[in-house]
Design a protein around this motif. Sequence first.
Motif, PDB file in Angstrom:
ATOM      1  N   GLU A 158       0.828  -1.208   0.000  1.00 58.10           N
ATOM      2  CA  GLU A 158       0.000   0.000   0.000  1.00 58.10           C
ATOM      3  C   GLU A 158       0.866   1.262   0.000  1.00 58.10           C
ATOM      4  O   GLU A 158       0.506   2.267  -0.615  1.00 58.10           O
ATOM      5  CB  GLU A 158      -0.929   0.002   1.215  1.00 58.10           C
ATOM      6  N   ARG A 161       1.886   1.653  -3.562  1.00 51.91           N
ATOM      7  CA  ARG A 161       0.738   2.044  -4.374  1.00 51.91           C
ATOM      8  C   ARG A 161       0.364   3.501  -4.118  1.00 51.91           C
ATOM      9  O   ARG A 161      -0.027   4.217  -5.047  1.00 51.91           O
ATOM     10  CB  ARG A 161      -0.462   1.140  -4.108  1.00 51.91           C
ATOM     11  N   GLN A 165       0.635   4.943  -7.403  1.00 47.56           N
ATOM     12  CA  GLN A 165      -0.760   4.758  -7.813  1.00 47.56           C
ATOM     13  C   GLN A 165      -0.887   3.539  -8.743  1.00 47.56           C
ATOM     14  O   GLN A 165      -0.372   2.478  -8.404  1.00 47.56           O
ATOM     15  CB  GLN A 165      -1.284   6.047  -8.429  1.00 47.56           C
ATOM     16  N   ASP A 166      -1.528   3.676  -9.885  1.00 45.69           N
ATOM     17  CA  ASP A 166      -1.711   2.503 -10.746  1.00 45.69           C
ATOM     18  C   ASP A 166      -0.458   2.167 -11.549  1.00 45.69           C
ATOM     19  O   ASP A 166      -0.474   1.290 -12.418  1.00 45.69           O
ATOM     20  CB  ASP A 166      -2.903   2.696 -11.685  1.00 45.69           C
ATOM     21  N   ILE A 200      -4.209  -4.909  -7.209  1.00 50.42           N
ATOM     22  CA  ILE A 200      -2.982  -4.400  -7.833  1.00 50.42           C
ATOM     23  C   ILE A 200      -2.650  -5.281  -9.033  1.00 50.42           C
ATOM     24  O   ILE A 200      -2.689  -6.505  -8.951  1.00 50.42           O
ATOM     25  CB  ILE A 200      -1.813  -4.405  -6.826  1.00 50.42           C
TER      26      ILE A 200
END
Length: 221
Positions: A158, A161, A165-166, A200
Motif C-alpha cells: 500500500e 501504491r 498509484q496505478d 494491484i
Amino acid sequence: MRFVNLHGHTFGSVLDAIIRPSEYFSRAKELGFKAVAITDHGNMSQIYPAYKESKKTGVKLIPGNEIYFVESLSDEKSKRRHLVLLASSEKGYQNLCRITYEGFKNSTTIMGKEFPRVDAEILKKYSEGLYATSACGGSIIAAHLYAGDKDGAKRHAEVFRSIFQDRFYIELQPHSLSRGNFNQKNLNDGLKEIATEMGIKMVATCDSHYLMPEHEKFHDM
C-alpha cells in the motif's frame, strides 16, 4: 503474446551479473523482443552503453534501476530491500537519475562495497514518470511473506501504491529457484493473493543475471 523483460541485469550489477549490454540487446533481437529494461542494482552505469546498443539493434531501451529501499535512512542497520523503478518518459528518466543520485548521497559501505539507499520520502518527491514493481525475493514485501506476516506485506504494498498509484505492479517470476527458506513458487502464490485482494496489477519478469541457461555455472563462479 509479446513479452518484454522489465527486470534485467548487466555486469553493472557488480558481482551479481555477467551480461554485457551488447550481448543483452543482441539476444533480445534474436528472440524478437521489441523492448527490454536495464535494472542494475542501485546504479545506472550501463544505461548509456545500453542506449547505444538499442540504437544499433532497434530494440527499445527502458531505463531502470533496482534500488535499495530502506524504511529509515537515519538507521544504518535498516535492512536494504529491492524495488524496481522504470522510466516511462523524459521526466521519468530525470527522476530516475535523481533518485539514483539521492541513493548514493545516503549510501552505506559494507566490506568495501557501496550500497545506495532510498526511502519512501525520496520516492514520493521524484515519482513522476516512473513505474515501480515489487521486485524479486529481496523485496520488503517478500521479506514479510517469508516471515508469515501477510499484513505487513500488504502494508508495504500500500505504501508503494500510494506513491506510484496505478503505476505500481506486483512482480511475479516464473522460475523454480529454491534455496534455504526461499521458494519462488511459494512466493509467487503469496504475491498473487496480495495482488488479487488489493486490486494491484501483476507483471511477469525474468530477473535475468546471465544470458543462456548454460552460463549458470559461470555466474555462480
